[in-house]
Scaffold this motif. Sequence first.
Motif, PDB file in Angstrom:
ATOM      1  N   GLN A   1      -5.266  -3.418  -0.924  1.00 29.50           N
ATOM      2  CA  GLN A   1      -5.853  -3.903   0.326  1.00 29.50           C
ATOM      3  C   GLN A   1      -6.537  -5.255   0.108  1.00 29.50           C
ATOM      4  N   ASN A   2      -7.220  -5.383  -1.023  1.00 32.06           N
ATOM      5  CA  ASN A   2      -7.925  -6.627  -1.351  1.00 32.06           C
ATOM      6  C   ASN A   2      -7.888  -6.802  -2.860  1.00 32.06           C
TER       7      ASN A   2
ATOM      8  N   TYR B   1      -7.792  -0.591  -3.152  1.00 34.40           N
ATOM      9  CA  TYR B   1      -6.429  -0.142  -2.859  1.00 34.40           C
ATOM     10  C   TYR B   1      -6.436   1.243  -2.232  1.00 34.40           C
ATOM     11  N   TYR B   2      -5.271   1.615  -1.676  1.00 34.51           N
ATOM     12  CA  TYR B   2      -5.087   2.972  -1.151  1.00 34.51           C
ATOM     13  C   TYR B   2      -3.701   3.453  -1.565  1.00 34.51           C
TER      14      TYR B   2
ATOM     15  N   ASN C   1     -10.312   0.720   8.932  1.00 35.13           N
ATOM     16  CA  ASN C   1      -9.129   1.181   8.198  1.00 35.13           C
ATOM     17  C   ASN C   1      -9.293   2.665   7.905  1.00 35.13           C
TER      18      ASN C   1
ATOM     19  N   THR D   1      -1.130   0.638  -2.835  1.00 34.87           N
ATOM     20  CA  THR D   1      -1.061  -0.556  -2.006  1.00 34.87           C
ATOM     21  C   THR D   1      -2.402  -1.268  -2.080  1.00 34.87           C
TER      22      THR D   1
ATOM     23  N   MET E   1      -9.804   4.667   0.364  1.00 32.58           N
ATOM     24  CA  MET E   1      -9.772   3.549  -0.567  1.00 32.58           C
ATOM     25  C   MET E   1     -10.311   3.934  -1.936  1.00 32.58           C
TER      26      MET E   1
END
Length: 292
Positions: free
Chosen positions: A222-223, A212-213, A195, A220, A199
Amino acid sequence: QDRAVTTTDYETLVKSIYPNAQSISAWGGEDDETPVYGVVKIAIKAASGSTLTNATKQNIITSLQPYNVASVRPEIVDPETTSLVLTINAKYEKKATAKTSDTLKSEITTAVSNYSTNTLSQFDGVFRYSKLTGLIDDVDNSILSNITTVKMRKEFTPTLSSSTKYDIYFRNAIYNPHSGHQAVVSSTGFKIAGNNNEMFLDDDGEGNIRLYYLVSGIKTVQNATQGTIDYSTGQITLNSLNVASISNIRGATSTKIEITVQPSSNDIVPVRDQILEIDVSNSIITVSEDTF
């Protein structure tokens, strides 16, 4: 031996064996987050130099052998630093002093630095919020008040290109007045395998650490379950984090990721091998004229 050697005895013995020790902390390994039985751990902060060499550690352990209980093995570990990052907003009465706000800022910076060096920076150096804010007020008669906030920061060195678990121990409660409270955890940036987005880490207020990013300032996730956070103990666990690269921190190349949290209490206590120090250079100090 007439009696078992206590952890206090070990601290006294190490001080006599290694006079260069500025501060010593000894405890039973069973008290660690992951208990280790039959071990007395000894953390040593040297008066000069950062950490002890392996040769020096071994020499101290060898010198302790005549005093050891047969079932107990001493182990020397390095101190673990928790940085305190302050935001200080001081108000002063302009007509009460000939000093400029810049001069007062410089004097406050010196007072904070001296407090970190003289009161903290050792294993029993407890950060007392009211003591520090009082020292700031006492820098000059013209200072009327200060509003100071405190955050805790730790750093860890990830193993690049490897899915690895990380435990970060603040050992002080992290602020979480109710389930679902806004995020109080933040991190510096890094990239993960597969990716290209930069992050970051935060928490969801419910015990989960999120990865997130940002895209045009929009977060957003990510996990949503990259790890866990125990707000009461201050332990953060990151599960299977595969770091590909680490972002610069404050414009400088870094090999570490920083985790910053808001503590539950303004008074912060070092535990076992933990040493507190104020990150003066990265704290924010402003001094402005009181307008009331």
